[in-house]
Write a protein that holds these residues in place. Structure first.
Motif, PDB file in Angstrom:
ATOM      1  N   PHE A 208       0.818  -1.204   0.000  1.00  0.00           N
ATOM      2  CA  PHE A 208       0.000   0.000   0.000  1.00  0.00           C
ATOM      3  C   PHE A 208       0.855   1.258   0.000  1.00  0.00           C
ATOM      4  N   VAL A 209       1.997   1.219   0.693  1.00  0.00           N
ATOM      5  CA  VAL A 209       2.896   2.378   0.676  1.00  0.00           C
ATOM      6  C   VAL A 209       3.397   2.619  -0.747  1.00  0.00           C
ATOM      7  N   CYS A 210       3.780   1.537  -1.422  1.00  0.00           N
ATOM      8  CA  CYS A 210       4.285   1.676  -2.794  1.00  0.00           C
ATOM      9  C   CYS A 210       3.201   2.197  -3.724  1.00  0.00           C
TER      10      CYS A 210
ATOM     11  N   ALA B 299       2.820   5.878  -3.181  1.00  0.00           N
ATOM     12  CA  ALA B 299       3.918   6.655  -3.762  1.00  0.00           C
ATOM     13  C   ALA B 299       3.756   6.763  -5.273  1.00  0.00           C
ATOM     14  N   VAL B 300       3.383   5.646  -5.901  1.00  0.00           N
ATOM     15  CA  VAL B 300       3.235   5.651  -7.365  1.00  0.00           C
ATOM     16  C   VAL B 300       2.070   6.553  -7.781  1.00  0.00           C
TER      17      VAL B 300
ATOM     18  N   GLU C  12       0.932   9.139  -6.237  1.00  0.00           N
ATOM     19  CA  GLU C  12       1.346  10.531  -6.094  1.00  0.00           C
ATOM     20  C   GLU C  12       2.269  10.921  -7.247  1.00  0.00           C
ATOM     21  N   GLY C  13       3.161  10.002  -7.609  1.00  0.00           N
ATOM     22  CA  GLY C  13       4.058  10.263  -8.738  1.00  0.00           C
ATOM     23  C   GLY C  13       3.283  10.560 -10.013  1.00  0.00           C
ATOM     24  N   LEU C  14       2.142   9.899 -10.165  1.00  0.00           N
ATOM     25  CA  LEU C  14       1.306  10.117 -11.347  1.00  0.00           C
ATOM     26  C   LEU C  14       0.364  11.303 -11.159  1.00  0.00           C
ATOM     27  N   GLY C  15       0.409  11.914  -9.944  1.00  0.00           N
ATOM     28  CA  GLY C  15      -0.453  13.062  -9.674  1.00  0.00           C
ATOM     29  C   GLY C  15      -1.898  12.694  -9.443  1.00  0.00           C
TER      30      GLY C  15
ATOM     31  N   PHE D 161       0.868   7.602   3.632  1.00  0.00           N
ATOM     32  CA  PHE D 161       2.269   7.649   4.042  1.00  0.00           C
ATOM     33  C   PHE D 161       3.166   7.517   2.805  1.00  0.00           C
TER      34      PHE D 161
ATOM     35  N   LEU E 133       5.818  10.338   1.178  1.00  0.00           N
ATOM     36  CA  LEU E 133       7.200  10.042   0.772  1.00  0.00           C
ATOM     37  C   LEU E 133       7.462  10.566  -0.639  1.00  0.00           C
ATOM     38  N   ALA E 134       6.542  10.229  -1.557  1.00  0.00           N
ATOM     39  CA  ALA E 134       6.732  10.622  -2.956  1.00  0.00           C
ATOM     40  C   ALA E 134       6.610  12.135  -3.117  1.00  0.00           C
ATOM     41  N   LYS E 135       5.601  12.713  -2.414  1.00  0.00           N
ATOM     42  CA  LYS E 135       5.387  14.154  -2.529  1.00  0.00           C
ATOM     43  C   LYS E 135       6.607  14.909  -2.040  1.00  0.00           C
TER      44      LYS E 135
END
Lengths: 121, 336, 148
Positions: free
Chosen positions: A37-39, A42-43, A45-48, A68, A72-74
């Protein structure tokens, strides 16, 4: 106001329901669920894609561990914009340092106070 | 006359007997189906100690001390203590033995240790090497949980195929003195692996081992399933027992009303243990309370006690190995 | 019969034999408990912003997370959180409170092996992979944004 809480409840509950579905289908351990779920967070968020969910559902999207991963990604993305390559390394943990430090220090204190007890069921 | 019969079975011609037995059960076990049979039920599963490992040692000490007392022997009458447990380096058995002035033979057979120690003990008494030996094993839910699984306070759900490690310890005194319950023969099992790697489904992993040993025993002793009043497996649980019955039927043996499993019988449904009980203590406390008491009353005359064990470690599990399992069988009978 | 084939057949047989439990209720429990934990979080946020009108949403979120991490840690120490977990499953694992539980529970459990090698060393046995993977993914994403 009430509608806001309904949105929080629905989104937060739905994310947990996905986790439970995974547990039932694959007998996955809790450690793996948290990692996954963390990954995912992050992904997304990376994709917006995660900010709109937070704007819509508030704590329903920030309380699950997905939030969470998103932090991290943000943190990494923002720090890269400000500091370049250094931000790649400093950004993620800086943004989540509050949560990690809190979890560590409270765990330490609780461990000093309490002893583990046998499960009843 | 040879003392080995068939391929895997050894016969005890001098019929060593069970002169004392004792079981100590934890709180949850004390609320289960055998609550009226256990000699001692704990009120605090730490037994006033600081750690669960220490508590497990105290369990062993209690079982051994009281079994010796029950048998009418003194510590110095016991020639050898044969003991084992689930923790790494069988620390519980080794450390508990410090409290007794008795030589120790440590065994590891995972959850099959009770049958293994009985078989070894009976052989040593039968051979005339010792007059009395004490066979002890047990387990503690909390120490096993932290070694094999997760921290106790972690909020996770147990899978529906999982079993509950028993807190408890049982000790049997075997002697060349006459008594009602005799150890007739024993079958040592082969290590069997049918490729199960799910640590939460021990019943399925162990059932083929139980089948292998039971069939070997029946063939070696030229007996049938019906000849026994009770065929009792150790901790296959509900699912494992069903699988064993299927496997046996496939091989042409029909386990009927006289078959049961300690793990399946231990807990009541309301105790939410899914497939039932497991652990070295599971078969140990059932044998040393319910089974022996029923035999003394004459309700069971001929019992085949087959404790099953999964011989895995946390390292082998993480490296993706499948689970090798073993089952040892001991035949007990009542003779007037 | 070939051993591999035998094992494959046995595994298939066992899979078919595993009792099909009623999964539906646990999904509902996970949904409700997870939703409630998030609502409590939202409540704490709203309360914080009511008391400190100048507080930004970001700071309020950060404070709220710290508060529920503390509560989960305390409930873990008291031995209550694992009981919620038995009932709620992912409902209490997926929220950040589950992360807190996964750090506090080994700390409490392994205290008996000493402060340094027990409590401190074992603290991240369950949560360590989460931080490792999270940081790794964040670095990859950071790198991607660096070159975009």
């Amino acid at each position: 106001m009430l509608w806001m809480y309904a949105k929080v409840f629905l989104v937060g509950g739905f994310i947990c329901l996905l986790g439970q579905l995974l547990i039932i289908k694959t007998n996955i351990t809790s450690s793996r669920i948290l990692v996954l779920f963390v990954c995912i967070g992050a992904v997304l968020e990376g994709l917006g894609l995660y900010q709109p969910i937070i704007d819509w559902a508030g704590a329903g999207a920030t309380v699950p561990i997905v939030g969470f991963g998103r932090s991290l990604a943000k943190g990494a993305i923002e720090a890269v914009r400000e500091q370049g390559l250094l931000g790649v390394f400093t950004g993620g943990l800086t943004a989540t340092s509050g949560g990690i430090a809190a979890a560590v220090v409270f765990a330490f204190i609780m461990a000093l106070i309490f002893n583990s007890k046998t499960k009843k069921f | 006359m040879s003392k080995k019969i068939g391929k895997q079975t050894i016969a005890f011609r001098n019929k060593p007997s069970v002169i004392g037995f004792y079981s100590v059960a934890g709180m949850k076990e004390g609320e289960g189906n055998f609550k009226d049979y256990f000699q001692m039920i704990l009120e605090d599963d730490l037994l006033g100690e600081n750690t669960f490992e220490h508590a497990e040692r105290r369990l062993f000490e209690l079982a051994i001390k009281n079994a010796i007392k029950e048998s009418g022997c003194k510590d110095e009458d016991i020639g050898l203590l044969i003991s084992g447990d689930l923790l790494n380096q069988i620390v519980t058995a080794n450390y508990a033995a410090r409290s007794f002035n008795i030589p120790l033979l440590g065994l590891y057979g995972a959850c099959s240790t009770m049958a293994e120690s009985l078989a070894v003990g009976a052989a040593l008494v039968d051979g005339g090497h010792y007059n009395n030996v004490a066979c002890c094993t047990g387990s503690h839910f909390s120490s096993a949980e932290r070694q094999y699984r997760f921290p106790l306070e972690l909020g996770n759900q147990r899978p529906p195929t999982s079993q509950w490690t028993v807190t408890g310890s049982g000790c049997t005194i075997i002697s060349n003195k006459p008594s009602k319950i005799k150890v007739v023969n024993a079958t040592f099992g082969k290590v069997i692996d049918y490729g199960i790697s799910d640590v939460n489904n021990m019943g399925a992993a162990m059932a083929p081992a139980a089948m292998s040993t039971i069939i070997a025993h029946l063939k070696d002793t030229k007996t049938n399933v019906e000849d026994y009043d009770l065929i009792l497996t150790g901790d296959l649980g509900k699912l494992g027992s069903e699988i064993l019955m299927d496997l046996m039927e496939h091989e042409g043996y029909k386990l009927g009303q006289n078959y049961n499993d300690c793990g399946q019988m231990m807990f009541a449904d309301r105790q939410k243990t899914f497939q039932g009980a497991s652990g070295a203590g599971c078969s140990a406390i059932v044998l040393n309370s319910y089974v022996f008491q029923k035999m003394l009353k004459g309700e069971y005359k001929r019992v085949l006690f087959c404790a099953t064990g999964a011989l895995l470690s946390t390292t082998t599990v993480q490296q993706g190995d499948t689970i090798p399992c073993i089952c040892h069988a001991v035949e007990l009978s009542v003779e007037e | 019969m070939d051993i591999e084939e035998r094992n494959k057949k046995y595994n298939e047989y066992v899979q078919a034999k595993i009792p099909k439990t009623k999964n539906f209720p646990t999904l509902i429990y996970a949904f409700v408990v997870g939703g409630l934990i998030c609502c409590i979080g939202q409540g704490i946020m709203d309360l914080l912003m009511l008391i400190f009108p100048t507080m930004s949403v970001e700071s309020a979120t950060a404070w709220m997370l710290i508060v529920i991490i503390f509560v989960a840690s305390l409930l873990t120490g008291l031995g209550i959180y694992d009981r919620i977990g038995v009932f709620a499953g992912a409902g209490s694992i997926v929220p950040i409170t589950g992360f807190s539980n996964s750090i506090t529970s080994p700390a409490v459990e392994f205290k008996r092996e000493g402060i340094i090698f027990g409590l401190c060393a074992k603290m991240f046995t369950v949560a360590g992979p989460v931080i490792v993977n999270g940081v790794a993914v964040s670095i990859v994403i950071g790198l991607i944004y660096l070159f975009l």
